[in-house]
Structure formats: structure tokens, C-alpha cells
Design an enzyme around this catalytic site. Structure first.
Site, PDB file in Angstrom:
ATOM      1  N   PHE A   1       1.247   4.428   8.782  1.00 22.48           N
ATOM      2  CA  PHE A   1       1.554   5.260   7.813  1.00 22.48           C
ATOM      3  C   PHE A   1       2.176   4.786   6.293  1.00 22.48           C
ATOM      4  CE2 PHE A   1       4.933   4.233  10.708  1.00 22.48           C
ATOM      5  CZ  PHE A   1       5.865   3.881   9.914  1.00 22.48           C
ATOM      6  N   TYR A   2       1.670   3.239   6.101  1.00 27.46           N
ATOM      7  CA  TYR A   2       2.202   2.691   5.175  1.00 27.46           C
ATOM      8  C   TYR A   2       1.008   2.910   4.239  1.00 27.46           C
ATOM      9  CZ  TYR A   2       5.505   0.115   7.619  1.00 27.46           C
ATOM     10  OH  TYR A   2       6.864  -0.139   8.221  1.00 27.46           O
ATOM     11  N   GLY A   3       0.726   4.062   3.744  1.00 33.20           N
ATOM     12  CA  GLY A   3      -0.094   4.593   2.641  1.00 33.20           C
ATOM     13  C   GLY A   3      -1.178   5.448   3.448  1.00 33.20           C
TER      14      GLY A   3
ATOM     15  N   THR B   1       0.773  -1.017  -0.087  1.00 33.98           N
ATOM     16  CA  THR B   1       0.283  -0.052   0.091  1.00 33.98           C
ATOM     17  C   THR B   1       0.904   1.307   0.171  1.00 33.98           C
ATOM     18  OG1 THR B   1      -0.094  -0.201   2.522  1.00 33.98           O
ATOM     19  CG2 THR B   1      -1.873  -1.262   1.060  1.00 33.98           C
TER      20      THR B   1
END
Length: 343
Positions: free
Chosen positions: A58-60, A24
């Protein structure tokens, strides 16, 4: 609910870990229908043991990484009990600066709880907020961060916490204060980045029986043999900014890849791939550090890649020694986060 010690015990027995960041955190996030079979394959590869899934707030945008995993469990509810979730947060999603104050950590944990149905196995501050520690007159870590997480653990909403990108001194200091709540430690480890062997981190985790979650075990793709030049890195990929992946550095670093191909892979009768050799080396370190468990968490967006990555091979003591001897005289070009230009 399981206690942190229960998770630590389970993780000491885990064979399969999977990093979901690349699914993502990219220009074009991968659609669920493409990656669900891949995630299903990871669970299958774990067999009768649990798999560790590593995700990030915060991965996307808009909690995309969390939502992807939860949508997988919505479709395959029977797999939820087969997976330990370690969710990384505690940073500003815009600047990626650590935010370890109580309000920010609470908000970060609440984000995970909302997506994952009110309970989270392991919460992981992505970085230690040293600015907050300094503000509070503390040297190695801010107690405010961990006091907040522990409250959620005591309330039965979080099972335990993990540390990420910490020093040996920080691990020891945090373990002294909060060891009963610490489930694992996530750090980078690969043949290309073996620093935790020499800086004391692996020794400390082995001493205390803390499982080690080894991210980037394929050297961010360097050890797969698929990168021959900077041009092989997709536009906008973070690696394109790093010195390690510039053309002159790659030319030097491929010396390591050639050694692994010629002296390890090519001399085995089972014809392993380079990713299998790289992950086999990480797993092979378990023999030298028997009180911990080193869990590589490669990524992989396709069933084919996951099938290769988790079709584990065992490197012999002689093969491990041969790699160790090579690394004594080889220095990789570019540190882990050394940028090609000043930023």
C-alpha cells in the site's frame, strides 16, 4: 527454497536494512532513474552480506512500491540474490484497516508473488486484525491470518513471515503457535521512540533469538536536525498531522536533538552527523541484547543520504550510557501516532 529459520539466521547477520516507503508513498513518487543509484548504493554498503529491503503493498497506488523494487532487479538481476525482501500487506489499501481473513491475505500475497516472480522471501501483515480475532473468539491474534501464510510457506512460495506493530503479548502468543515460521519482527525504534526497551518487546525478541527490524530510526526526521518548525514539513506529509511535529512540540523535542549534537556528536573526533549518531544508538543496543539483531531501516532518496546513513559509527558504552541517562529525565512531546487534533 530457504526455510524461515534460514531467513532468521541470515537476518541475525544482516548489517544493512532499507525502507522504501518514502520513495513511492508520496504526492509525487520518485522516478526510477533517480532512486536506482540510491538502491544500488544500499546493496554496495551491505558488502558481502545481504541487505534487507522493506516494501509495502500500500506504499503508493497500484503496487508502486513493489514494482519499483522489481524494476530495479530487472535492471540489476545480480543484486536480487543480495537482498532479502520483506513485503508488508494485509490491509485495505484505501482505508488502511487490517484485513486478516484468509481470502484477503491470499490476495495480498498473490499480489506480491505476481510482481516478484512467484516467490517472496518474507511476507508481513502490516497490522494484526483484532476485529477478526474477536469475531473468531480469539484474544490476541486471528489464527486464520497465520494459517493462510503458513500454507504459502509450506507450498514453497513464501520463505517466512514477519510481524509488524505487535505487542509483547502478541509476539509470545504467535511465537508459541507459529515460531518455526517467524523470521523477524518489525517495530518502531529510535532515541525519540525507545518504547520497545521498556515494554518487553526487545527482551522477548532477544529471548527467542528473533531479529528486530527497527523502522523510523531517525525519529521520522526529528533526529536529523533538519526540522525546526512545522513549516519544514512538506505539504501533505503525514507528519504534519502529528502532535510531535507541531511547533510547540518541536521546540521542546529539539532539546533532545541539541543534546545529541552537543554532548555526543560534537565531542567525537570523527565529526559524525546526527543521523549517524541516531543509527549508531540503535545499533549500539545490540551489545545489550546479543541474542537478537537490531536492524535499522532508514529511508533516504539520494545517494548522499544513503551514504551518510550507512556509514556506520559505533557509540561507546559511555556514550550509550549518557544517552540512557538523558532519556530518564526527558519525555518527548507527542506520542508516536498522537494526532494534533481529533480525527
Amino acid at each position: 527454497m530457504p526455510s524461515p529459520s534460514d531467513y532468521r539466521k541470515e537476518l541475525l547477520d544482516v548489517e544493512v536494512g532499507y525502507g522504501l516507503m518514502s520513495l513511492t508513498w508520496r504526492k509525487d513518487p520518485l522516478p526510477a532513474e533517480k532512486v536506482f543509484p540510491t538502491m544500488k548504493k544500499v546493496v554496495e554498503k551491505a558488502g558481502n552480506k545481504k541487505a534487507l529491503f522493506n516494501v509495502g503493498e500500500f506504499y503508493g497506488p497500484h503496487l508502486a512500491n513493489y514494482k519499483l523494487l522489481q524494476s530495479f532487479f530487472d535492471k540489476y538481476p545480480e543484486d536480487r540474490k543480495k537482498v532479502i525482501i520483506s513485503a508488508k500487506g494485509g490491509v485495505n489499501v484505501e482505508t488502511l484497516q487490517p484485513t486478516g481473513d484468509a481470502d484477503s491475505i491470499s490476495a495480498s500475497i498473490e499480489n506480491a508473488l505476481k510482481v516478484f516472480g512467484g516467490y517472496l522471501d518474507i511476507y508481513e501483515p502490516a497490522r494484526i486484525d483484532l476485529a477478526l480475532a474477536e469475531k473468531n473468539g480469539e484474544k490476541l491474534f486471528p489464527r486464520e491470518t497465520f494459517d493462510t501464510i503458513v500454507k504459502y510457506i509450506k507450498d514453497g512460495k513464501v520463505g517466512g513471515f514477519s510481524l509488524s506493530e505487535v505487542t509483547n503479548e502478541q509476539i509470545r502468543a504467535i511465537y508459541k503457535e507459529y515460531g518455526e515460521y517467524l523470521a523477524c519482527v518489525e517495530v518502531e525504534l529510535s532515541i525519540a521512540s525507545p518504547e520497545i526497551i521498556s515494554n518487553g518487546i526487545l527482551d522477548t525478541c532477544n529471548e527467542f533469538g528473533i531479529p528486530v527490524v527497527a523502522y523510523a530510526p531517525l525519529g521520522r526526521g526529528l533526529l536529523t536536525g533538519s526540522l525546526k518548525s512545522t513549516a519544514d514539513i512538506p505539504e501533505g506529509d503525514f507528519r504534519g498531522q502529528l502532535k510531535r511535529f507541531q511547533d510547540d512540540a518541536i521546540a521542546h523535542n529539539l532539546t533532545l536533538v541539541k543534546f545529541l549534537q552537543d554532548e555526543i556528536a560534537a565531542k567525537r573526533s570523527d565529526n559524525p552527523s546526527l543521523p549517524q549518531v541516531a543509527i549508531g544508538w540503535v545499533r549500539g543496543l545490540r551489545r545489550e541484547y546479543p541474542k537478537t539483531n537490531i536492524i535499522p531501516i532508514p529511508s533516504g532518496s539520494s545517494v548522499e543520504k544513503v551514504s551518510v546513513n550507512f556509514d556506520h559509527i559505533d557509540l561507546s558504552d559511555d556514550e550509550m550510557s549518557k544517552i540512557k541517562d538523558f532519556l530518564k529525565s526527558f519525555k518527548i512531546a507527542g506520542d508516536r501516532y498522537e494526532f494534533a487534533q481529533a480525527h
